[in-house]
Design an enzyme around this catalytic site. Structure first.
Site, PDB file in Angstrom:
ATOM      1  N   CYS A  83       0.834  -1.195   0.000  1.00 24.55           N
ATOM      2  CA  CYS A  83       0.000   0.000   0.000  1.00 24.55           C
ATOM      3  C   CYS A  83       0.878   1.258   0.000  1.00 24.55           C
ATOM      4  CB  CYS A  83      -0.970  -0.042   1.177  1.00 24.55           C
ATOM      5  SG  CYS A  83      -2.411   1.006   0.934  1.00 24.55           S
ATOM      6  N   HIS A 196      -3.602  -5.367   0.061  1.00 28.96           N
ATOM      7  CA  HIS A 196      -2.969  -5.819   1.298  1.00 28.96           C
ATOM      8  C   HIS A 196      -2.896  -7.347   1.317  1.00 28.96           C
ATOM      9  CE1 HIS A 196      -2.892  -1.988   3.558  1.00 28.96           C
ATOM     10  NE2 HIS A 196      -3.873  -1.676   2.736  1.00 28.96           N
ATOM     11  N   GLU A 198      -1.519  -9.162   3.462  1.00 31.13           N
ATOM     12  CA  GLU A 198      -1.689  -9.615   4.848  1.00 31.13           C
ATOM     13  C   GLU A 198      -3.157  -9.651   5.253  1.00 31.13           C
ATOM     14  OE1 GLU A 198      -0.822  -6.620   3.995  1.00 31.13           O
ATOM     15  OE2 GLU A 198      -1.556  -5.132   5.419  1.00 31.13           O
TER      16      GLU A 198
END
Lengths: 227, 308
Positions: A83, A196, A198
């Site tokens: 990001c 993202h 994650e």
């Protein structure tokens, strides 16, 4: 003491904690840190980011981290930006005025509105938030593992660069007059994701595992079958 | 069509996406966890509360059941310097992978930064904006507009939707459309509009307010308050909202989220969704309960249920 393989840069702006917890779930030895010694000894560096471009760069400067990051990148070890972390690889950004970036991948960070306006005057909901499909470049080695998978996005700005650096894009739609959003970039050992990983459940894990394996970073086996 | 390096002519370099109909992200199903200090609670009209358990356990289950996002809000953090505890968010992030929006008593940029550091992806502001609207501008400048969510409680009075202040159970004089337009101008990146008199009723969303707001808001709009069955979601999504927040009803049936998603997918409202780890699926395609070790680590304990 366990040797640390991955440092997640904790520069005061960003969700370092969630990235560390994600990497640990893959069986990696990861910590959040901004200690130059720890960064230097790591095999890979993740630069997370939830924030505005100008405040991100200001935090890096305040903590004298830019030369440390520069040395790490020059060593050829893996650098992953997520990001804002990815956007800071650009030469500059237009978020809250003009700010200079790290300049590791030639390009600039522009508002999503300008993307659609330049291409075909479409109007999309900005910020671009939520789960969206990602289409990978034919030359991308891990395409077969994750093509068509959904990833989690949360951004208003995008990385505008030459297509040679674009690994993946969110496909546009002619009827809605919306352009493709470049969402993964790479130049040698510097890799950036606009979404993202994650936060992207199995798709995120499959993707990061590809990178970790390319750089032979230790992890536990991952069950890759779709439920 | 004008030439561009990212224009449609160059698409063949990337995999074709023939089955896609929209370039916009999928409609979101957001799990809402209301907390009171360190305890998750169920609420009715925000004045009656039933304890549910530890927020991190609830978040871990919602995550396993396929929620798109989680919204954690502490409505009891009201003092001048009280705000939702970053340590609580750090503990949630250990076992929950879903994107997190966190709110509760955020009055300063520093509060928001501490929560983001703990693992919040976005912050939600309600009373902080009522007291000091320009806080939204400061947050957007530091965190970016994509990380700033306005949580607005609404009540209908004499045919008009007005902002409601939950701290004093008071309906303010502000019209909700004017309020949201003002905050949008300050850089708010998303609105969660919560119909107070629908909260905990399970009778459907307050449809007209979303229709009014959709006309003036360019940023994502999320409906909250009133979910009872999947049909309620399709009703409000047809008003143009980008997602729905569901609280109470998620907590009482296993796999609640997966069931809702399957029903919406059948109506072609959203794709069935995201792939979760197959280790979480047991025999007969049933999602697994968290293992005992994880539960013990989270100090899982059953609580007696009673209205507070």
């Amino acid at each position: 003491m366990i040797a640390i393989d991955i440092v997640v840069l904790d520069y005061g702006l960003g969700n370092a904690n969630s990235v560390v917890s994600f990497l640990k779930s893959l069986g990696c030895h990861a910590i959040a840190s901004s200690d130059p010694k720890q960064i230097e000894s790591a095999k890979a560096l993740f630069i997370p980011g939830v924030g505005a471009f100008n405040s991100g760069m200001a935090k890096l400067e305040e903590q004298n981290l830019i030369p440390v990051l520069q040395t790490f990148r020059d060593s050829g070890a893996l650098v992953v930006g997520v990001c804002l972390g990815m956007q800071m690889f650009a030469q500059s950004s237009h978020e809250n005025g003009n700010t200079e970036g790290l300049g590791w991948i030639p390009g600039e960070v522009c508002h999503l509105q300008s993307l659609d306006a330049d291409v075909n005057q479409g109007e999309r909901r900005i910020p671009h938030i939520g789960w969206n499909r990602v289409s990978w470049h034919q030359g991308c080695e891990w395409r077969h593992v994750i093509d068509g998978d959904m990833f989690y996005f949360n951004h208003s700005y995008y990385f505008r660069c030459d297509e040679t650096y674009v690994l993946a894009q969110v496909p546009g739609n002619q009827e809605q007059r919306l352009a493709n959003i470049p969402c993964a970039v790479r130049k040698d050992n510097v890799v950036g994701f606009q979404f993202h990983p994650e936060k992207s459940q199995l798709a995120g894990k499959k993707l990061i595992v590809q990178l970790l394996d390319e750089y032979q970073i230790e992890r536990k086996p991952l069950c890759l079958n779709h439920p | 069509m004008p030439e561009s390096p990212l224009g449609d002519e160059k698409v063949p370099e990337f995999t074709a996406e023939s089955e896609r109909s929209s370039a916009e992200p999928s409609k979101r199903l957001i799990g809402k966890i209301l907390v009171n200090g360190s305890l998750a609670v169920q609420s009715k009209h925000f004045n009656q509360y039933l304890p549910l358990g530890k927020p991190r356990i609830i978040a871990a289950y919602l995550d396993q059941w396929g929620v798109d996002e989680i919204l954690i809000v502490d409505r009891c953090a009201r003092g001048a310097d009280t705000h939702i505890d970053p340590a609580l968010i750090a503990s949630v992030v250990e076992t929950c992978r879903a994107p997190l929006t966190v709110g509760g008593g955020i009055k300063k940029v520093e509060h928001a930064l501490a929560l983001v550091k703990a693992g919040a992806d976005r912050v939600a502001i309600n009373s902080g904006a009522i007291d000091h609207p320009l806080l939204m501008k400061q947050l957007a400048n530091t965190l970016g507009e994509q990380a700033v969510v306005a949580l607005v409680d609404v009540m209908q009075v004499a045919g008009e939707y007005r902002v409601y202040d939950y701290r004093e159970n008071k309906i303010l004089g502000t019209n909700v459309v004017d309020w949201c337009e003002q905050l949008q101008g300050y850089g708010v990146g998303e609105f969660v509009i919560n119909a107070v008199n629908r909260d905990g009723e399970g009778k459907g969303y307050e449809l007209p307010v979303y229709q009014k707001l959709r006309d003036v808001l360019k940023v994502p709009l999320i409906a909250s308050g009133g979910y009872g069955e999947p049909k309620h979601i399709s009703d409000v999504l047809h008003r143009g909202v980008d997602g729905v927040a569901i609280g109470n009803s998620l907590h009482y049936s296993e796999h609640s989220m997966s069931t809702i998603k399957a029903k919406l997918a059948r109506q072609d409202i959203r794709q069935a969704g995201i792939a979760y780890e197959s280790e979480q699926i047991g025999h007969f395609g049933r999602l697994l309960k968290l293992d005992d070790e994880t539960l013990a680590h989270m100090l899982y304990q059953k609580r007696e249920k009673c209205w507070l």
